[in-house]
Design an enzyme around this catalytic site. Structure first.
Site: not given
Ligand SMILES: NC(=O)c1ccc[n+]([C@@H]2O[C@H](COP(=O)([O-])OP(=O)(O)OC[C@H]3O[C@@H](n4cnc5c(N)ncnc54)[C@H](OP(=O)(O)O)[C@@H]3O)[C@@H](O)[C@H]2O)c1
Length: 262
Positions: A138, A151
């Site tokens: 990501s 995360y």
């Protein structure tokens, strides 16, 4: 892209979003697919609509499932050419406002299962002197993100791990690619408890992410940050002092959180 024709591809998190799109796109290209995720019925429906696919449902946050998945694939005498480690989830909120159970599940899925599957399949690829791994990381992997701390940290692991592997195995004819999408329209935001409106005004489709990633893998690239604006965001945050980038990331994520708990 003929490159993917007849290649056998294992896709984790194939029941939704980016993974589902990888599956449909590769199916059209003539690849043979092994689909996994928890949603058994959804995967079965997908398999029925495809030319050459099987599903092996299961929960990758459970320690034993990567090994079970690998054994089932071996029992079917299937040689996997490409593993797409895509399954993952995020959860927004202040660190102490979420349970350790939730964080453990995220760490087990985003980090442990990805590492375990890579360990299992890469060994065979190195023996066969062919194959590759696509790890879905990501944009969040480049910047610590307050209110999305675990995360972002799991994705920092994925990018770092993937780049190191690329260097370790590039001379063995193994392709290793890290994919770093920014905000992409999928079901991700629901589980992350984020609004569906793009937090920084920019939203990609999972089809764009998949097309760019498959092109990058074919070219033997080691990392792709999807989208010009996301590439600029990464460049910009690397230039400014850490204190500023933390403030910026924090205010962007707070704006996007649907459960405002701080
Ligand atoms: N969307 C974004 O903005 C964005 C941005 C950057 C990176 N990413 C990354 O892209 C990847 C795909 O996410 P997405 O955006 O496509 O989200 P999504 O639509 O929510 O898809 C997530 C997939 O992961 C699977 N999954 C979740 N928990 C699982 C578990 N315990 N065991 C096995 N499979 C599990 C889900 O299937 P089941 O529920 O059926 O298990 C689903 O197929 C993730 O790694 C995410 O971190 C997304």
């Amino acid at each position: 892209m003929d490159y993917y024709k007849d290649k056998t591809v294992l896709i984790t998190g194939a029941s939704s979003g980016i993974g589902e799109n990888f599956a449909h796109t590769l199916n059209k290209m003539g690849a043979k697919l092994i689909l996994t995720a928890r949603s058994k019925d959804k995967l079965e429906k997908m398999v029925q609509s495809m030319n050459n696919a099987v599903s092996i449902p299961g929960d990758l946050s459970k320690k034993e499932f990567p090994e079970e998945l690998y054994s089932k694939i071996n029992d079917m005498k299937i040689k996997v050419d490409i593993v797409i480690n895509n399954a993952g989830f995020g959860y927004s909120g202040k660190f102490l406002n979420n349970s350790m159970e939730n964080y453990n599940e995220m760490i087990n899925l985003n980090i442990c299962s990805l590492t375990h599957l890579t360990h299992l399949f890469l060994k065979d690829m190195v023996e066969n002197k062919s194959g590759g791994i696509i790890n879905i990381s990501s944009l969040a992997s480049f910047q610590p993100i307050p209110y999305f701390s675990i995360y972002a940290a799991t994705k920092a692991f994925v990018t770092s791990f993937t780049l190191s592997l690329y260097e370790e195995y590039r001379e063995k004819n193994i392709n290793i690619l890290g994919v770093c999408p920014g905000y992409t329209k999928t079901n991700f935001n629901k589980r992350a408890q984020m609004d569906s409106v793009p937090v920084a005004g920019y939203l990609m489709s999972s089809q764009e992410v998949v097309d760019q990633s498959l092109r990058a893998y074919k070219k033997g690239k080691f990392i792709i940050i999807n989208g010009k604006i996301n590439r600029f965001a990464k460049f910009f945050t690397s230039l400014i002092p850490k204190k500023w980038s933390l403030k910026m990331a924090s205010s962007i994520i707070k704006k996007g959180m649907s459960n405002k708990q701080w």
